[in-house]
Write an enzyme that holds these catalytic residues in place. Structure first.
Site, PDB file in Angstrom:
ATOM      1  N   HIS A 195      -1.611  -3.602   1.236  1.00  0.00           N
ATOM      2  CA  HIS A 195      -1.531  -3.519   2.599  1.00  0.00           C
ATOM      3  C   HIS A 195      -0.916  -2.636   3.089  1.00  0.00           C
ATOM      4  O   HIS A 195      -1.387  -1.953   4.097  1.00  0.00           O
ATOM      5  CB  HIS A 195      -0.531  -4.946   2.956  1.00  0.00           C
ATOM      6  CG  HIS A 195      -0.071  -5.004   4.327  1.00  0.00           C
ATOM      7  ND1 HIS A 195      -0.577  -6.035   5.087  1.00  0.00           N
ATOM      8  CD2 HIS A 195       0.466  -4.349   5.085  1.00  0.00           C
ATOM      9  CE1 HIS A 195      -0.209  -5.911   6.395  1.00  0.00           C
ATOM     10  NE2 HIS A 195       0.637  -4.998   6.320  1.00  0.00           N
ATOM     11  N   GLU A 196       0.051  -1.896   2.571  1.00  0.00           N
ATOM     12  CA  GLU A 196       0.887  -0.647   3.001  1.00  0.00           C
ATOM     13  C   GLU A 196      -0.143   0.416   2.666  1.00  0.00           C
ATOM     14  O   GLU A 196      -0.515   1.407   3.613  1.00  0.00           O
ATOM     15  CB  GLU A 196       1.968  -0.512   2.291  1.00  0.00           C
ATOM     16  CG  GLU A 196       3.079  -1.586   2.460  1.00  0.00           C
ATOM     17  CD  GLU A 196       3.449  -1.957   3.878  1.00  0.00           C
ATOM     18  OE1 GLU A 196       3.227  -1.267   4.786  1.00  0.00           O
ATOM     19  OE2 GLU A 196       3.438  -3.153   3.992  1.00  0.00           O
TER      20      GLU A 196
ATOM     21  N   GLY B   7       9.127  -6.794   4.136  1.00  0.00           N
ATOM     22  CA  GLY B   7       8.615  -6.519   2.995  1.00  0.00           C
ATOM     23  C   GLY B   7       8.312  -5.127   2.583  1.00  0.00           C
ATOM     24  O   GLY B   7       8.519  -4.691   1.392  1.00  0.00           O
ATOM     25  N   ALA B   8       7.738  -4.339   3.513  1.00  0.00           N
ATOM     26  CA  ALA B   8       7.549  -3.158   3.054  1.00  0.00           C
ATOM     27  C   ALA B   8       7.191  -2.283   4.551  1.00  0.00           C
ATOM     28  O   ALA B   8       7.229  -2.863   5.512  1.00  0.00           O
ATOM     29  CB  ALA B   8       6.477  -2.818   2.165  1.00  0.00           C
ATOM     30  N   MET B   9       7.086  -0.961   4.431  1.00  0.00           N
ATOM     31  CA  MET B   9       6.890  -0.382   5.705  1.00  0.00           C
ATOM     32  C   MET B   9       6.015   0.917   5.429  1.00  0.00           C
ATOM     33  O   MET B   9       6.123   1.815   4.411  1.00  0.00           O
ATOM     34  CB  MET B   9       8.154   0.304   6.424  1.00  0.00           C
ATOM     35  CG  MET B   9       7.932   1.318   7.268  1.00  0.00           C
ATOM     36  SD  MET B   9       7.097   0.278   8.802  1.00  0.00           S
ATOM     37  CE  MET B   9       6.433   1.866   9.541  1.00  0.00           C
ATOM     38  N   GLU B  10       4.997   1.171   5.881  1.00  0.00           N
ATOM     39  CA  GLU B  10       3.814   2.026   5.697  1.00  0.00           C
ATOM     40  C   GLU B  10       4.144   3.611   5.889  1.00  0.00           C
ATOM     41  O   GLU B  10       3.149   4.311   6.639  1.00  0.00           O
ATOM     42  CB  GLU B  10       2.501   1.801   6.593  1.00  0.00           C
ATOM     43  CG  GLU B  10       2.678   1.696   8.042  1.00  0.00           C
ATOM     44  CD  GLU B  10       3.062   0.438   8.786  1.00  0.00           C
ATOM     45  OE1 GLU B  10       2.901   0.245  10.007  1.00  0.00           O
ATOM     46  OE2 GLU B  10       3.577  -0.448   7.908  1.00  0.00           O
TER      47      GLU B  10
END
Length: 843
Positions: A295-296, A261-264
């Protein structure tokens, strides 16, 4: 895969080495297959004369120089992805020059060519251990260092990394050194990306904001909405953490063919570009995107500023970000009902994962990288976040926030383990968390809570208790902080009359406060969703639920009741057909679109997998008939109209319903307010294909209308969904050939298993077991895991599938991570068989 570093190796390397800095120089102009990576690492060694290794994967090494001495490039071990480093000095300088391969699997430095403008777009994905696909490094989270990056790229490209450039001229970019960060959160994004800019200003800090997408998606890019949520998040987290954002800018990049979904990545967050909505979506999609953004952002502090020492604590990293994102949504954005969504989506995921035979403690034992890569699961994210919510209730919110602030102050720019956070929380709360940790973090399985009571002739409780149960294989009874709600049926709906909050400990907890109360129409244990546990309803309350779940006036208790009903269906305590009828009777009372969409998906799953196959056509007919009524009655242009239409399309099976789907697609049928846009057209066509009412010719025609990357994925899925043996065989060959890029691979897999005729999939039981070992050992980690999980014959619901899985495990003794995925697949088939038997008995 890119090596398989073990925890013991990482500990030894961290004991031996102290890494100071990386200078990485990349040339991205050398062709479509490879790029040049020139890396200089400066690091110390605690034991001069000792040996170690640096990680590097999928590379052709040109030169290796250690402390001025040339080493043999042939010493590089491409299978292990390592360069040995003999005879280290107290202070060392290592230079490695290599030609590295671009990825098409979404790992490392991924390269994508947009079919619209034929431009190349690059981005990195390094978690958990893929930074060494781009540059030589000590690829583990506790060897933090400063990173200085230089990049040569085509002049018209954007180049984005963890911090802002100090020089960018003529295609040559230079980025000054970062603070000390872990390899897995370093990042590079490059290409002719479209960018929009803003800034966040507060308390003297000015944070430049960037939002990026591919140029061909720019017309759909709602950057203002993204910036709005971003600023709300910064306001909230700066206040809660009492610590400014730790990096010098904040870019958010929506990139193609992203696996997660995503990456921080620090200051350079990458997102699945499906979050750029090119067609109309409901508000549930915007809510989910906002949660992902937040969230990220939470990770910038918890994960990037303070980082786990090893992947055993991945759960804490992800659970904290999930908990904080939902808290922020509920208090700082327009999605005030975020905890309802959490109860309905996230906790359902956790409960499902926690009942698998592969369930594990939240604080898992992670011996190597391969183990962690299958641990991005419902335990790590959703159960962990649920337990953190329980912990907040246990220590008190103010104490929790104070402890988190102390944790940041004490460990900024360092690495920690769980005990460091618990120490801080014990100090601020005065509570000993040793027993809490053992109960909640070091044991697996989910408890079940049931009300137990007796009433007198006047309908008043003479006794009331909460019973706690544990599964046989995970027999821990935990301490739960719960609320019990008493709900009455009134002319205004089903409303709460009284709430009692208490600790539930052991197998039976008496609730003296409720003795003498009149029995309500509904008793809800775990009202307000304070703890993590399955909830059961007494018979009187279940009758209320069946007859009037839509009358519950508040979203969260209604979601908790829906969750209890779905769990009973999955556990074969409620017949699938009865669950479907419950959804149909109560869906009009649901006021949250995201909850409604979840319920309708679950009703479809209950029909296709948990109901007696002899009832399936009846179930589809019931669902489609009611959904057709709902979509025609819904407010034109509303989220409800779109949601009901999407759900109707997914279950349309009769000639009449398929004709309606065809009419929507060709325009002969219209619905006031409904825009049949690009993505809805693909959904309509996909259902026609699955039912044999359209084929490859129509798929190719639609692709000509939508010659985009998304169109290519839809077309790949559509070809694989054609319900013929020949189409399925062709799809299978494309899948196992190993040549498809990750996004088309996933789309083709999805189309392969999208069928209403399961007999088409029966030949692939043996084919799956013939291939899964090979793909596991030879493919990249993400591709291998995706194949093992998604190609498993979970729709061939028969004892023979269970037996074949067991036989493979016993004969082949697969690696533990693969074994886990196989055991989970087998359990899903067994669960479906139990549910079908329950449904058959209820007929």
């Amino acid at each position: 895969m890119a090596g398989n570093l073990t925890r013991d190796e990482a500990r030894e390397r961290a004991r031996l080495l102290t890494v100071e800095s990386y200078e990485v120089d990349l040339d991205l102009t050398t062709g479509a297959e490879t790029f040049v990576s020139d890396t200089t690492i400066r690091f110390g060694c605690a034991e001069p004369g000792a040996s170690s290794f640096v990680d590097l994967h999928d590379a052709t090494v040109r030169e290796i120089t250690l402390n001025g001495k040339a080493l043999d490039p042939g010493s590089y071990d491409p299978e292990k992805g390592r360069v040995p480093l003999p005879g280290l000095a107290a202070e060392n300088e290592l230079r490695v020059v290599s030609d590295n391969a671009y990825s098409r699997t979404g790992e490392g430095l991924h390269r994508f060519v947009d079919p619209v403008d034929q431009e190349a777009y690059l981005y990195t994905q390094f978690e958990t251990c893929d930074a060494h696909r781009m540059y030589a490094c000590f690829d583990q989270p506790d060897l933090k260092a400063r990173f200085e990056l230089s990049v040569t790229a085509p002049e018209h490209w954007q180049v984005i990394t963890n911090n802002a450039p100090d020089r960018a001229e003529g295609g040559r970019w230079h980025f000054p050194a970062t603070p000390g960060i872990s390899t897995y959160i370093t990042a590079l994004v490059a290409g002719p990306y479209h960018v929009e800019r803003d800034e966040y200003v507060a308390d003297g800090q000015r944070i430049p904001l960037g939002a990026y997408c591919r140029a061909s998606l720019a017309e759909h890019f709602d950057a203002d909405a993204i910036f709005e949520v971003t600023k709300q998040g910064f306001d909230f987290f700066r206040d809660v953490f009492a610590r400014p954002y730790p990096f010098d800018k904040y870019d958010q990049l929506f990139v193609p063919e992203f696996n997660a979904g995503a990456m921080e990545n620090a200051g350079c967050v990458t997102f699945l570009e499906d979050y750029v909505f090119r067609s109309r979506v409901t508000d549930a999609a915007y809510e989910r995107r906002a949660e992902t953004i937040l969230h990220e952002m939470a990770h910038m502090w918890f994960g990037d500023l303070v980082t786990m020492r090893w992947w055993d604590d991945l759960w804490l990293n992800e659970s904290f970000a999930t908990y904080m994102s939902v808290l922020c949504q509920s208090e700082a954005t327009r999605w005030k009902g975020a905890w309802t969504t959490f109860a309905n989506l996230w906790k359902a995921w956790a409960y499902r994962q926690d009942q698998l035979p592969s369930t594990h403690p939240i604080s898992a034992d992670i011996p190597d990288i391969r183990a962690v890569e299958v641990n991005f699961d419902g335990i790590t994210y959703a159960k962990g976040a649920s337990v953190l919510k329980q912990l907040v209730a246990y220590v008190g919110r103010d104490n929790f926030i104070s402890g988190v602030r102390a944790y940041f102050d004490r460990h900024a720019w360092g690495n920690t383990s769980l005990s460091d956070l618990l120490d801080a929380l014990e100090e601020t709360s005065g509570r000993d968390l040793t027993s809490w940790s053992k109960e909640w973090l070091e044991t697996a399985g989910v408890n079940t809570l049931r009300p137990s009571y007796e009433i007198d002739d006047e309908g008043r409780f003479t006794s009331f208790a909460v019973l706690q149960e544990a599964p046989e294989n995970h027999p821990t009874l935990r301490s739960h902080r719960v609320a019990i709600g008493l709900y009455d049926r009134t002319d205004k709906g089903i409303v709460r009359r009284r709430r009692v909050e208490l600790d539930v400990v052991g197998a039976r907890t008496e609730v003296a406060e409720l003795v003498g109360e009149s029995r309500p129409d509904l008793v809800l244990v775990n009202d307000d969703d304070l703890t993590y546990a399955k909830v059961r309803l007494d018979e009187h309350s279940l009758r209320t639920l069946v007859s009037g779940i839509g009358e519950i006036t508040e979203g969260l208790p209604r979601a908790l009741c829906w969750s209890a009903a779905w769990d009973m269906c999955r556990d074969a305590e409620l017949a699938a057909r009865d669950y479907v009828r419950l959804v149909l009777s109560g869906i009009r009372g649901v006021t949250d679109v995201s909850v409604a969409q979840t319920l309708l998906r679950q009703a479809r799953l209950a029909t296709s997998q948990y109901a007696d196959p002899a009832w399936r056509d009846t179930g589809y007919r019931l669902l489609a008939d009611e959904l057709h009524t709902l979509l025609t009655e819904a407010e034109p242009g509303s989220d409800w109209q779109l949601s009901y239409t999407q759900a109707f399309v997914s279950v349309a099976a009769s000639d009449e319903h398929i004709a309606y789907v065809r009419g929507l697609l060709d325009g002969s049928t219209t619905l006031n307010g409904l825009v049949v846009d690009t993505d809805l057209r693909w959904s309509l066509l996909r259902r026609l294909v699955v039912r044999g009412a359209a084929g490859e010719e129509e798929v190719e025609a639609e692709l000509r209308r939508d010659p985009t990357a998304a169109g290519e994925r839809h077309a790949a899925a559509g070809r694989a969904a054609v319900p013929t043996a020949e189409a399925k065989a062709a799809a299978w060959e494309r899948i196992i050939g190993g040549e498809l890029p990750n996004a088309l691979f996933r789309a083709t897999l999805g189309g392969l298993v999208d069928t209403d005729d399961v007999s088409l999939l029966e030949p692939y039981v043996e084919k799956y077991f013939a291939e899964v070992g090979r793909t596991w050992s030879s493919w990249s980690s993400d591709m291998a895991s995706t194949f093992a999980e998604s190609a498993y014959p979970f729709l061939v619901i028969s004892p023979a599938t269970i037996d074949r899985t067991t036989a493979y495990i016993e004969a082949e003794n697969p690696p533990s991570a693969l074994r886990r995925l196989l055991v989970e697949g087998r359990d899903g088939v067994a669960r479906a068989l139990r549910a079908r038997e329950k449904d058959r008995q209820s007929a």
